[in-house]
Design a protein around this motif. Structure first.
Motif, PDB file in Angstrom:
ATOM      1  N   ASN A   9       0.905  -1.259  -0.064  1.00 28.31           N
ATOM      2  CA  ASN A   9       0.024   0.009  -0.137  1.00 28.31           C
ATOM      3  C   ASN A   9       0.775   1.223  -0.087  1.00 28.31           C
ATOM      4  O   ASN A   9       0.740   2.213   0.969  1.00 28.31           O
ATOM      5  CB  ASN A   9      -1.019  -0.039   1.038  1.00 28.31           C
ATOM      6  N   MET A  11       0.871   3.680  -1.879  1.00 30.81           N
ATOM      7  CA  MET A  11       0.139   4.808  -2.336  1.00 30.81           C
ATOM      8  C   MET A  11      -0.463   5.607  -1.208  1.00 30.81           C
ATOM      9  O   MET A  11      -0.968   6.840  -1.513  1.00 30.81           O
ATOM     10  CB  MET A  11      -0.893   4.590  -3.203  1.00 30.81           C
ATOM     11  N   THR A  15      -6.261   5.569  -4.062  1.00 26.81           N
ATOM     12  CA  THR A  15      -6.283   4.271  -5.054  1.00 26.81           C
ATOM     13  C   THR A  15      -5.236   4.305  -6.027  1.00 26.81           C
ATOM     14  O   THR A  15      -4.754   5.042  -6.648  1.00 26.81           O
ATOM     15  CB  THR A  15      -7.699   4.434  -5.750  1.00 26.81           C
ATOM     16  N   CYS A  16      -4.805   3.145  -6.524  1.00 23.67           N
ATOM     17  CA  CYS A  16      -3.948   2.776  -7.380  1.00 23.67           C
ATOM     18  C   CYS A  16      -4.009   3.503  -8.847  1.00 23.67           C
ATOM     19  O   CYS A  16      -3.160   3.896  -9.496  1.00 23.67           O
ATOM     20  CB  CYS A  16      -3.612   1.392  -7.620  1.00 23.67           C
ATOM     21  N   LEU A  17      -5.152   3.596  -9.257  1.00 21.44           N
ATOM     22  CA  LEU A  17      -5.582   4.288 -10.542  1.00 21.44           C
ATOM     23  C   LEU A  17      -6.151   5.603 -10.440  1.00 21.44           C
ATOM     24  O   LEU A  17      -6.915   5.859 -11.278  1.00 21.44           O
ATOM     25  CB  LEU A  17      -6.271   3.399 -11.278  1.00 21.44           C
ATOM     26  N   ASN A  38      -9.626  -1.160  -7.852  1.00 21.92           N
ATOM     27  CA  ASN A  38      -9.021  -0.225  -6.907  1.00 21.92           C
ATOM     28  C   ASN A  38      -9.461  -0.665  -5.511  1.00 21.92           C
ATOM     29  O   ASN A  38      -9.683   0.292  -4.815  1.00 21.92           O
ATOM     30  CB  ASN A  38      -9.872   0.982  -7.432  1.00 21.92           C
ATOM     31  N   THR A  40      -7.396  -2.180  -2.314  1.00 25.23           N
ATOM     32  CA  THR A  40      -6.075  -2.471  -1.765  1.00 25.23           C
ATOM     33  C   THR A  40      -6.508  -3.331  -0.521  1.00 25.23           C
ATOM     34  O   THR A  40      -5.369  -3.635  -0.052  1.00 25.23           O
ATOM     35  CB  THR A  40      -5.304  -1.287  -1.332  1.00 25.23           C
ATOM     36  N   CYS A  47      -1.210  -2.064  -5.885  1.00 27.22           N
ATOM     37  CA  CYS A  47      -0.758  -0.943  -6.695  1.00 27.22           C
ATOM     38  C   CYS A  47       0.640  -1.057  -7.465  1.00 27.22           C
ATOM     39  O   CYS A  47       0.849  -0.718  -8.267  1.00 27.22           O
ATOM     40  CB  CYS A  47      -0.408   0.176  -5.497  1.00 27.22           C
ATOM     41  N   LEU A  51       1.227  -0.779 -11.264  1.00 26.96           N
ATOM     42  CA  LEU A  51       2.045   0.021 -11.830  1.00 26.96           C
ATOM     43  C   LEU A  51       3.377  -0.139 -12.101  1.00 26.96           C
ATOM     44  O   LEU A  51       4.089   0.404 -12.916  1.00 26.96           O
ATOM     45  CB  LEU A  51       2.137   1.300 -10.637  1.00 26.96           C
TER      46      LEU A  51
END
Length: 202
Positions: A9, A11, A15-17, A38, A40, A47, A51
């Motif tokens: 996590n 991020m 949210t990842c996106l 989205n 986690t 994420c 990514l």
């Protein structure tokens, strides 16, 4: 792929996106770029996977835009899509070779058991192949028997030259009967010729 703690996590609550709506293609195409992955909470490494790592399961033809679970499973790039259970999964501990990852040589997992019990997915040939339970040592044969792999299964048998003795509950040497010969025995015929006795041996 080694599940480093620093990637959990990373991020920090976002949210990842969360930046998908900023992509330039959205401005001129009018398409709604979205992704249902989205979350986690169920996968703390989500994420990092989305990514940093290529996704060999999905997104090859849909360009990464998977708005629903159905879109993900039906993605033309999903190698499992024609199976009864089309979910494609990473095998994390089998994807640690960086050179192989650079060459797009990924080890994934498709659920072959739902369609062909005793079979497993082969990433090299992209199909379900028979699992060798004897090689993988997932079975243990008792009474001195050896493991023999079969299509979709296995069997415990005695080695060649042995048979299983039910009374002693173990494999024992099988002694064959002596070999028999079927050659014709020699016969003797007597024939009288010019008052002489001639013996013919057949």
């Amino acid at each position: 792929m080694k599940r480093a703690e620093i990637l959990v996590n990373f991020m920090k609550g976002r949210t990842c996106l969360h930046d998908l709506f900023k992509v330039k293609e959205r401005e001129w195409s009018g398409l709604d770029v979205s992704d249902f992955r989205n979350d986690t909470t169920t996968n703390p490494f989500l994420c990092a996977e989305l990514l940093f790592c290529p996704d060999p399961c999905y997104g090859r033809k849909s360009e990464g835009s998977v708005a629903t679970r159905k879109d993900q499973l039906n993605d033309p790039g999903n190698p499992c899509r024609k199976l009864k259970e089309p979910t494609c999964k990473w095998i994390h501990d089998r994807n640690l070779n960086f050179d192989a990852l650079q060459r797009n040589r990924f080890n994934i997992s498709c659920n072959c058991q739902a369609e062909k019990p005793g079979f497993e997915w082969n990433s090299r040939f992209h199909l379900c192949v028979d699992r060798d339970e004897c090689r993988d040592k997932v079975v243990t044969c008792t009474h001195g028997k050896l493991c023999q792999n079969l299509a979709g299964s296995y069997a415990c048998t005695c080695r060649r030259g042995h048979r299983f003795d039910q009374r002693r509950a173990k494999c024992v040497e099988h002694v064959p009967l002596p070999a028999h010969t079927y050659s014709r025995p020699r016969t003797v015929k007597a024939k009288k010729h010019n008052s002489m006795l001639v013996v013919l041996v057949a």
